[in-house]
Design a protein around this motif. Structure first.
Motif, mmCIF file in Angstrom:
data_model
loop_
_atom_site.group_PDB
_atom_site.id
_atom_site.type_symbol
_atom_site.label_atom_id
_atom_site.label_comp_id
_atom_site.label_asym_id
_atom_site.label_seq_id
_atom_site.Cartn_x
_atom_site.Cartn_y
_atom_site.Cartn_z
ATOM 1 N N ILE A 107 -10.399 -10.898 -8.120
ATOM 2 C CA ILE A 107 -9.218 -11.058 -8.990
ATOM 3 C C ILE A 107 -9.658 -11.137 -10.449
ATOM 4 C CG2 ILE A 107 -7.346 -12.629 -9.627
ATOM 5 C CD1 ILE A 107 -7.133 -13.366 -6.641
ATOM 6 N N ALA A 108 -10.726 -11.887 -10.720
ATOM 7 C CA ALA A 108 -11.219 -12.013 -12.092
ATOM 8 C C ALA A 108 -11.691 -10.663 -12.629
ATOM 9 C CB ALA A 108 -12.358 -13.034 -12.145
ATOM 10 N N ALA A 109 -12.327 -9.874 -11.778
ATOM 11 C CA ALA A 109 -12.798 -8.555 -12.210
ATOM 12 C C ALA A 109 -11.617 -7.637 -12.545
ATOM 13 C CB ALA A 109 -13.659 -7.931 -11.121
ATOM 14 N N ILE A 110 -10.580 -7.692 -11.727
ATOM 15 C CA ILE A 110 -9.394 -6.865 -11.987
ATOM 16 C C ILE A 110 -8.738 -7.281 -13.304
ATOM 17 C CG2 ILE A 110 -7.057 -6.336 -11.163
ATOM 18 C CD1 ILE A 110 -8.212 -6.486 -8.302
ATOM 19 N N GLN A 111 -8.642 -8.583 -13.516
ATOM 20 C CA GLN A 111 -8.020 -9.072 -14.757
ATOM 21 C C GLN A 111 -8.902 -8.815 -15.972
ATOM 22 O OE1 GLN A 111 -7.320 -13.172 -13.707
ATOM 23 N NE2 GLN A 111 -5.335 -12.725 -12.733
ATOM 24 N N THR A 120 -1.955 -5.578 -15.518
ATOM 25 C CA THR A 120 -3.327 -5.052 -15.496
ATOM 26 C C THR A 120 -3.430 -3.711 -16.208
ATOM 27 O OG1 THR A 120 -3.026 -3.858 -13.397
ATOM 28 C CG2 THR A 120 -3.763 -6.150 -13.271
ATOM 29 N N GLY A 121 -2.311 -2.961 -16.264
ATOM 30 C CA GLY A 121 -2.378 -1.584 -16.720
ATOM 31 C C GLY A 121 -2.924 -0.704 -15.620
ATOM 32 N N ILE A 138 1.768 -3.498 -7.174
ATOM 33 C CA ILE A 138 3.170 -3.701 -7.520
ATOM 34 C C ILE A 138 3.437 -3.116 -8.899
ATOM 35 C CG2 ILE A 138 5.014 -5.391 -7.853
ATOM 36 C CD1 ILE A 138 3.352 -7.331 -6.114
ATOM 37 N N GLY A 139 4.368 -2.165 -8.944
ATOM 38 C CA GLY A 139 4.791 -1.597 -10.213
ATOM 39 C C GLY A 139 6.211 -2.007 -10.536
ATOM 40 N N THR A 140 6.759 -1.386 -11.586
ATOM 41 C CA THR A 140 8.116 -1.737 -12.022
ATOM 42 C C THR A 140 9.075 -0.558 -11.926
ATOM 43 O OG1 THR A 140 7.580 -1.207 -14.329
ATOM 44 C CG2 THR A 140 7.229 -3.482 -13.613
ATOM 45 N N HIS A 141 8.629 0.557 -11.316
ATOM 46 C CA HIS A 141 9.501 1.742 -11.265
ATOM 47 C C HIS A 141 10.484 1.594 -10.102
ATOM 48 C CE1 HIS A 141 10.818 5.666 -12.332
ATOM 49 N NE2 HIS A 141 10.416 6.236 -11.203
ATOM 50 N N ALA A 142 11.422 0.675 -10.256
ATOM 51 C CA ALA A 142 12.376 0.363 -9.200
ATOM 52 C C ALA A 142 13.664 1.156 -9.313
ATOM 53 C CB ALA A 142 12.702 -1.129 -9.210
ATOM 54 N N HIS A 143 13.811 1.915 -10.400
ATOM 55 C CA HIS A 143 15.038 2.676 -10.606
ATOM 56 C C HIS A 143 14.672 4.053 -11.159
ATOM 57 C CE1 HIS A 143 17.218 -1.061 -10.005
ATOM 58 N NE2 HIS A 143 16.421 -1.621 -10.902
ATOM 59 N N GLY A 144 15.640 4.919 -11.229
ATOM 60 C CA GLY A 144 15.381 6.252 -11.753
ATOM 61 C C GLY A 144 14.727 7.140 -10.716
#
Length: 476
Positions: A45-49, A76-77, A102-108
């Motif tokens: 987790i620390a490496a990802i962050q 994280t990008g 987990i992304g944020t592209h929940a619409h469109g």
């Protein structure tokens, strides 16, 4: 001068190598041990962050994790999880997926104009490559993706888990290539109640998954390609009904615009099993449609292809062998083309004690063309019912230029089906086996035309007609 040039080139190469390595972080630099015993969850987790440029590398080792690691792409990008040389193993020691993206592209949609700016700027193309993920818990899973865009998986091995890859909620533009999903207690690739446009699964092995290889449940999917894979033995002969590929919209969802091409799809026979299965809804049989199944070798299951409540399905140029009950079963569907396939009965695949009826059956289906197929040694073994091609309670069916060799009992069996054309077919039993008839017509078959067929059978009836209003002429 030459020495100066050589030293300059060497310096530039070293500088590039050093600069390139600076872009990546290694999880061992954040305290991971990779010894298969130490809990490396916090270090990973620390490496990802801490991955300023998004590339997280796993050098050779076995990395034990004790909970799902969630990768929130908005924070994280863009992220890449990469195993150096393919020698890194993630051992999931808890229930759930090893990593959840987990992304944020929940619409469109996939149209760029519908994207939130953060999606293209920070979240596009999460990539996993060169890693093995291995279950170390009965309910461990591989990877899960939620609301992601352009997810890409390459050279990933997932094994001994419950579900290999899980897609939920909403995802767009997915590429899965050169991966191995192997020996799962559940489903290899599961699209569960998910909305997806543009998904390609190619060049991968998906095998020995006990509840199915690729399964879609209650999902909304468009533009789905399954090409060039080896998909096999995805069932449990003593467990639940499964399929190598199962599209299930019987409860909800619609899955359209798809291709299953150039795959090898094989299985172990199992009760109710199928290599490819489409299960639509009787309330809206249009929910599964516009699929092409072409250029595959498919074999060795109770039913090879089983279609119920679907429309606009093209099945062309495949080879089939050993359908224990049927090669193809089509029910309650419309607008079907079955063309240029080979249903073989190669003796190398049929020991003397093996019973595999095979053949093509259609029930309550309309607007069908079955043409230019070779069907050898197939058909339900029943003197009163069933043939290499069986058409029951159907309408507007054309059987044209098929070659039916050595059928079991009947070549074509037609029952209570309207406006059926049987033309230019050749039916023969050159092995001298006893066949009940070449073509049998029974029940209400008004509008039927049987003409121009060659029926050459030894000690058998060529055409039996128990129906009215059927034109039978110029057959020989």
């Amino acid at each position: 001068m030459a020495n100066i040039i050589r030293w300059s080139i060497l310096f530039v190469c070293l500088l590039l190598a050093f600069t390139s390595s600076c872009f990546a972080v290694d999880v061992k630099d954040f305290g991971a041990k990779g010894d298969g015993k130490t809990d490396d969850t916090k270090a990973i987790i620390a490496a990802i962050q801490g991955a300023r440029d998004g590339l997280v590398e796993f050098s050779k080792g076995d990395y034990l994790i004790n909970k799902t690691i969630e990768v929130n792409l908005s924070s994280t990008g863009g992220i890449i999880l990469s195993g150096k040389g393919g020698n890194a193993v993630i051992k999931m020691n808890a229930e759930g997926p090893a990593f959840r993206f987990i992304g944020t592209h929940a619409h469109g949609s996939s149209d760029p104009t519908t994207f939130d700016p953060i999606t293209l700027r920070k979240e596009r193309m999460p990539l996993v490559e060169g890693l093995e993920i291995r279950g170390n818990h009965a309910e461990a899973d591989g990877l899960e993706f939620v609301n992601t865009m352009q997810t890409t998986l390459h050279a990933v091995l997932i094994r001994n888990v419950r579900t290999g890859l899980l897609f939920t909620s909403r995802n767009r533009n997915i590429l899965i290539n050169a991966c191995h999903i192997y020996q799962t207690s559940g489903i290899g690739i599961h699209l569960n109640k998910v909305n997806i446009h543009q998904m390609i699964i190619s060049g991968s092995h998906i095998s020995y998954c006990k509840q199915g290889g690729i399964r879609v449940d209650e999902s909304e999917i468009r533009n789905f390609q399954i090409t060039g894979n080896d998909i096999e033995y995805n069932c449990d002969p003593n467990g639940k009904t499964a399929a190598d590929i199962w599209i299930d919209c019987s409860k909800a969802g619609s899955v359209r615009e798809g291709t299953i091409a150039s795959n090898t799809i094989q299985a172990i026979p199992s009760a109710g099993g199928a290599n490819i299965r489409f299960s639509g809804s009787p309330e809206n049989p249009n929910n599964i449609g516009m699929w092409s199944i072409t250029g595959n070798h498919i074999s060795n299951q109770e039913t090879i292809i089983k279609i119920d409540q679907a429309r606009a399905i093209s099945i062309t140029g495949n080879t089939f062998i050993r359908g224990y009950d049927r090669h193809i079963q089509i029910d309650n569907s419309q607008n079907i083309v079955l063309n240029g396939n080979i249903f073989d009965h190669n003796d190398d695949y049929f020991p003397k004690d093996l019973i595999a009826h095979g053949g093509v059956s259609m029930n309550r289906t309309k607007n069908v063309i079955v043409s230019d197929n070779i069907i050898d040694g197939s058909g339900y073994g029943d003197e009163k019912f069933g043939g290499a091609i069986t058409v029951q309670d159907c309408e507007e069916v054309s059987l044209i230029a098929n070659q039916i060799r050595n059928p079991l009992q009947h070549g074509v069996f037609l029952l209570n089906s309207h406006h059926v054309l049987i033309n230019n077919c050749r039916i023969s039993n050159n092995q001298g086996s006893m066949v009940f008839s070449g073509i049998t017509v029974d029940g209400d078959c008004r509008g039927g035309i049987i003409t121009g067929n060659s029926v050459q059978l030894i000690d058998s009836k060529r055409i039996i007609n128990h129906a009215k209003d059927v034109i039978i002429k110029d057959n020989y």
